[in-house]
Design an enzyme around this catalytic site. Structure first.
Site, short mmCIF file in Angstrom:
data_model
loop_
_atom_site.label_atom_id
_atom_site.label_comp_id
_atom_site.label_asym_id
_atom_site.label_seq_id
_atom_site.Cartn_x
_atom_site.Cartn_y
_atom_site.Cartn_z
N ASP A 65 1.03 -1.23 -0.07
CA ASP A 65 -0.01 0.12 -0.04
C ASP A 65 0.74 1.32 -0.09
O ASP A 65 1.54 1.51 0.91
CB ASP A 65 -1.15 0.11 1.08
CG ASP A 65 -2.08 1.09 1.33
OD1 ASP A 65 -2.02 1.68 0.11
OD2 ASP A 65 -2.70 1.20 2.00
N ASP A 237 -1.73 5.71 -6.47
CA ASP A 237 -1.91 4.67 -5.37
C ASP A 237 -2.03 3.22 -5.90
O ASP A 237 -2.89 3.08 -6.66
CB ASP A 237 -3.11 5.19 -4.58
CG ASP A 237 -3.63 4.19 -3.60
OD1 ASP A 237 -2.71 3.64 -2.87
OD2 ASP A 237 -4.80 3.85 -3.34
#
Length: 367
Positions: A65, A237
């Site tokens: 992440d 992201d």
């Protein structure tokens, strides 16, 4: 061994993704390496990394992440270690798709035999919800919006990259991400590159109202030669599966592609005839407006994996989705996993830069 994704259909993937979007809105020198590569495991909607922690070492499969900093375990495989030191510091992190609550420990963390960190602070979950696999490996900037204060002085937990630099494992706090477009769900075809990477061009990180000091950039988007989104702010992201654009830009894209919303799946669907005339989706990134294009094939979900989202084998689904707000809201796009698997992406915390480069798979037709 590759682990299968914890979602049973596209509704759950989209729920996870869209919840993620909502959250964005509200050296001894001889031992130091220039670059070390760590393999990633394909889980259809993203990648995990196998990390060994503690003694005896236990392997945890963690979601990669770039939005968060903290690394934590215990969602599935429980943390057990004779070398772990409980710092007695409680930690609670609320993610878009869930949360974890637990305690900060110090222990040995090994990404590879070379990339081993002694005394790394990790979260150990006592309770977690909505997080697949064993936890998360956070590679976001140290001062990202999901940095965690660990004491009354407001100290933040360093990122895994910071630790590697501090302990002389790598030269620089740099992470390169290489994703190869998915063909099957049993191939490990991604890598994290720690310490050094050479992209085509570096782009200065742009702080945004919603993303704080996450990996924010500016870009303009065109469909073919038609502008659908002006030069505006958003983020990169790898924890978000699809590519999200402002609602007005999405409507333009929808019209230009003649896509129709598949209500059951929440994705735009096009016919084979419409696919044959699909144009490139172009991203003009940074001050120099360097062009990076998603080919027609890069704009669709891999048809070999349609079963994952409960789609018919020959159906064609687009991977562009809409944010809940129009252009100008201060947070106008998320270049997610479907973008990153076509371009080598470098997160450079030393210079506060993001870099991009084409790969042999940028124009692949495997989807």
């Amino acid at each position: 061994m590759t682990r299968r994704l914890p979602f049973s259909n596209v509704t759950e993937i989209l729920w996870y993704d869209e919840a993620h979007v909502v959250a964005f809105m509200e050296y001894s020198t001889h031992d130091r390496r220039n670059q070390e590569k760590v393999p990633l495991i394909n889980i259809d909607w993203g990648y995990t990394i196998s990390v060994k922690i503690g003694y005896p070492p236990i392997t945890y499969n963690l979601i990669v992440d770039s939005y968060s900093v903290i690394t934590w375990v215990g969602a599935s495989t429980k943390y057990v270690s004779s070398t772990g030191v409980d710092l007695k510091e409680p930690v609670v992190v609320q993610y878009s798709s869930g949360f974890f609550e637990g305690t900060i420990f110090k222990d040995t963390v090994s990404l590879t035999n070379v990339l081993t960190i002694d005394g790394m602070q990790i979260g150990v979950a006592s309770i977690s919800q909505g997080i697949g696999f064993d936890g998360i490996l956070g590679i976001g900037p140290t001062m990202s919006s999901l940095s965690i204060s660990t004491n009354s002085l407001g100290d933040t937990i360093p990122s895994v990259t910071d630790y590697l630099v501090q302990q002389d494992a790598i030269f620089n706090p740099i992470v390169g991400i290489f994703f190869k477009p998915i063909i099957t769900d049993t191939v490990n075809d991604g890598e994290l590159h720690f310490g050094e990477a050479i992209p085509d061009i570096y782009i200065r990180i742009i702080p945004t109202p919603s993303s704080l000091l996450n990996w924010g950039i500016k870009q303009e988007i065109t469909y073919g030669n038609i502008k659908i989104m002006p030069f505006t702010i958003g983020i990169m992201d790898c924890g978000c599966t699809f590519l999200y654009i402002a609602s007005d830009a999405y409507e333009k894209y929808k019209t230009l592609t003649s896509g129709t919303v598949n209500v059951a799946l929440g994705l735009l669907q096009i016919s084979t005839a419409q696919y044959t005339i699909l144009d490139d989706l172009n991203f003009y990134i940074g001050t120099h407006r360097k062009k990076y294009s998603l080919t027609p094939n890069a704009q669709i979900w891999p048809r070999s994996l349609n079963y994952v989202i409960c789609g018919n084998p020959n159906d064609i689904f687009l991977v562009i989705k809409s944010l809940p707000t129009p252009t100008g809201a201060g947070f106008d796009f998320i270049n997610g996993y479907v973008f990153l698997q076509r371009f080598y992406t470098v997160f450079n915390a030393k210079w506060s830069r993001i870099g991009f480069a084409s790969t042999p798979f940028t124009g692949a037709t495997t989807n």
